[in-house]
Design a protein around this motif. Sequence first.
Motif, PDB file in Angstrom:
ATOM      1  N   UNK A  33     -33.535  -8.178  -6.273  1.00  0.00           N
ATOM      2  CA  UNK A  33     -32.215  -9.200  -6.359  1.00  0.00           C
ATOM      3  C   UNK A  33     -32.705 -10.560  -6.307  1.00  0.00           C
ATOM      4  N   UNK A  34     -31.881 -11.469  -6.324  1.00  0.00           N
ATOM      5  CA  UNK A  34     -31.767 -12.841  -6.162  1.00  0.00           C
ATOM      6  C   UNK A  34     -30.664 -13.747  -5.834  1.00  0.00           C
ATOM      7  N   UNK A  35     -30.323 -14.709  -5.186  1.00  0.00           N
ATOM      8  CA  UNK A  35     -29.453 -15.225  -4.966  1.00  0.00           C
ATOM      9  C   UNK A  35     -28.777 -16.165  -6.395  1.00  0.00           C
ATOM     10  N   UNK A  36     -27.599 -16.209  -7.116  1.00  0.00           N
ATOM     11  CA  UNK A  36     -27.497 -17.088  -8.424  1.00  0.00           C
ATOM     12  C   UNK A  36     -26.303 -18.155  -7.626  1.00  0.00           C
ATOM     13  N   UNK A  37     -26.578 -19.443  -8.291  1.00  0.00           N
ATOM     14  CA  UNK A  37     -25.856 -20.309  -7.659  1.00  0.00           C
ATOM     15  C   UNK A  37     -25.197 -21.146  -8.996  1.00  0.00           C
ATOM     16  N   UNK A  38     -23.948 -21.688  -8.831  1.00  0.00           N
ATOM     17  CA  UNK A  38     -23.453 -22.659  -9.698  1.00  0.00           C
ATOM     18  C   UNK A  38     -22.668 -23.829  -9.066  1.00  0.00           C
ATOM     19  N   UNK A  39     -22.813 -25.070  -9.772  1.00  0.00           N
ATOM     20  CA  UNK A  39     -22.117 -26.173  -9.244  1.00  0.00           C
ATOM     21  C   UNK A  39     -21.055 -26.557 -10.215  1.00  0.00           C
ATOM     22  N   UNK A  40     -19.987 -26.852 -10.105  1.00  0.00           N
ATOM     23  CA  UNK A  40     -18.808 -27.338 -10.960  1.00  0.00           C
ATOM     24  C   UNK A  40     -17.969 -28.164 -10.440  1.00  0.00           C
ATOM     25  N   UNK A  41     -17.243 -29.314 -11.082  1.00  0.00           N
ATOM     26  CA  UNK A  41     -16.374 -30.250 -10.845  1.00  0.00           C
ATOM     27  C   UNK A  41     -15.079 -29.520 -10.325  1.00  0.00           C
ATOM     28  N   UNK A  42     -15.026 -28.335 -10.640  1.00  0.00           N
ATOM     29  CA  UNK A  42     -13.534 -27.550 -10.433  1.00  0.00           C
ATOM     30  C   UNK A  42     -13.824 -25.975  -9.725  1.00  0.00           C
ATOM     31  N   UNK A  43     -12.842 -25.547  -9.801  1.00  0.00           N
ATOM     32  CA  UNK A  43     -13.034 -24.013  -9.170  1.00  0.00           C
ATOM     33  C   UNK A  43     -12.813 -23.021 -10.257  1.00  0.00           C
ATOM     34  N   UNK A  44     -12.914 -23.393 -11.626  1.00  0.00           N
ATOM     35  CA  UNK A  44     -12.946 -22.396 -12.754  1.00  0.00           C
ATOM     36  C   UNK A  44     -13.880 -21.405 -12.542  1.00  0.00           C
ATOM     37  N   UNK A  45     -13.451 -20.265 -12.370  1.00  0.00           N
ATOM     38  CA  UNK A  45     -14.514 -19.105 -12.491  1.00  0.00           C
ATOM     39  C   UNK A  45     -15.616 -19.209 -13.506  1.00  0.00           C
ATOM     40  N   UNK A  46     -16.867 -18.962 -13.292  1.00  0.00           N
ATOM     41  CA  UNK A  46     -17.860 -19.168 -14.248  1.00  0.00           C
ATOM     42  C   UNK A  46     -18.662 -17.897 -14.354  1.00  0.00           C
ATOM     43  N   UNK A  47     -19.121 -17.801 -15.511  1.00  0.00           N
ATOM     44  CA  UNK A  47     -19.839 -16.532 -15.707  1.00  0.00           C
ATOM     45  C   UNK A  47     -21.442 -16.897 -16.042  1.00  0.00           C
ATOM     46  N   UNK A  48     -22.227 -16.475 -15.147  1.00  0.00           N
ATOM     47  CA  UNK A  48     -23.816 -16.731 -15.416  1.00  0.00           C
ATOM     48  C   UNK A  48     -24.461 -15.534 -16.092  1.00  0.00           C
ATOM     49  N   UNK A  49     -25.131 -15.919 -16.933  1.00  0.00           N
ATOM     50  CA  UNK A  49     -26.303 -14.735 -17.632  1.00  0.00           C
ATOM     51  C   UNK A  49     -27.545 -14.892 -16.984  1.00  0.00           C
ATOM     52  N   UNK A  50     -28.417 -13.857 -16.513  1.00  0.00           N
ATOM     53  CA  UNK A  50     -29.555 -14.189 -16.260  1.00  0.00           C
ATOM     54  C   UNK A  50     -30.463 -13.122 -16.797  1.00  0.00           C
ATOM     55  N   UNK A  51     -31.863 -13.477 -16.754  1.00  0.00           N
ATOM     56  CA  UNK A  51     -32.780 -12.458 -17.281  1.00  0.00           C
ATOM     57  C   UNK A  51     -33.846 -12.496 -16.110  1.00  0.00           C
ATOM     58  N   UNK A  52     -34.598 -11.533 -15.944  1.00  0.00           N
ATOM     59  CA  UNK A  52     -35.675 -11.218 -14.680  1.00  0.00           C
ATOM     60  C   UNK A  52     -36.636 -10.504 -15.685  1.00  0.00           C
ATOM     61  N   UNK A  53     -38.016 -11.117 -15.176  1.00  0.00           N
ATOM     62  CA  UNK A  53     -39.284 -10.640 -16.101  1.00  0.00           C
ATOM     63  C   UNK A  53     -40.153 -10.540 -14.605  1.00  0.00           C
ATOM     64  N   UNK A  54     -40.549  -9.128 -14.490  1.00  0.00           N
ATOM     65  CA  UNK A  54     -41.519  -9.163 -13.511  1.00  0.00           C
ATOM     66  C   UNK A  54     -42.569  -7.691 -13.643  1.00  0.00           C
TER      67      UNK A  54
END
Length: 147
Positions: A124-145
């Motif tokens: 696994x990993x830790x995903x981070x987001x920084x926004x100017x507000x508190x709007x819930x945000x969806x991040x999409x990710x891809x992992x290759x290993x």
Amino acid sequence: MTGLDATTEVDGVLIKSFPLLTTINDTDDLLIETAPTTGNPKTGRTKVKALREMFNGEFDSTLKGISIQYGRVSIKPVANTPTMKHVQFPRAFAGQPCVVVTPVTSVPGTGVLGTGASNNSNDGFDAYVTRTNTTETILVWIAIGPV
């Protein structure tokens, strides 16, 4: 015929319709019929295990020993603060993968100031987001290993 039914036909005439099995094991037989545009159709029988091994071998050789996994994570951020959520891979990698994260947003650079991934491990990993507000945000990710 419903979407999950199978049919038995002879020369295109329905003989019987029946529900498909919900589970298939390695010792089950599969009948495979090819319908080439030229020549005669051919029918063969194989075990599920043999077909799975052949497919996995072809797929693995195409990817040359790597695996690709992807997903989505939703984070409700603290305004102007990098906010983290841990992501667990569906299957662990054999070693540390490369992870790329991007937001699903129409305000990149203004509302969403940045995204990132850290603490990448084989599971696994830790995903981070920084926004100017508190709007819930969806991040999409891809992992290759490595597999």
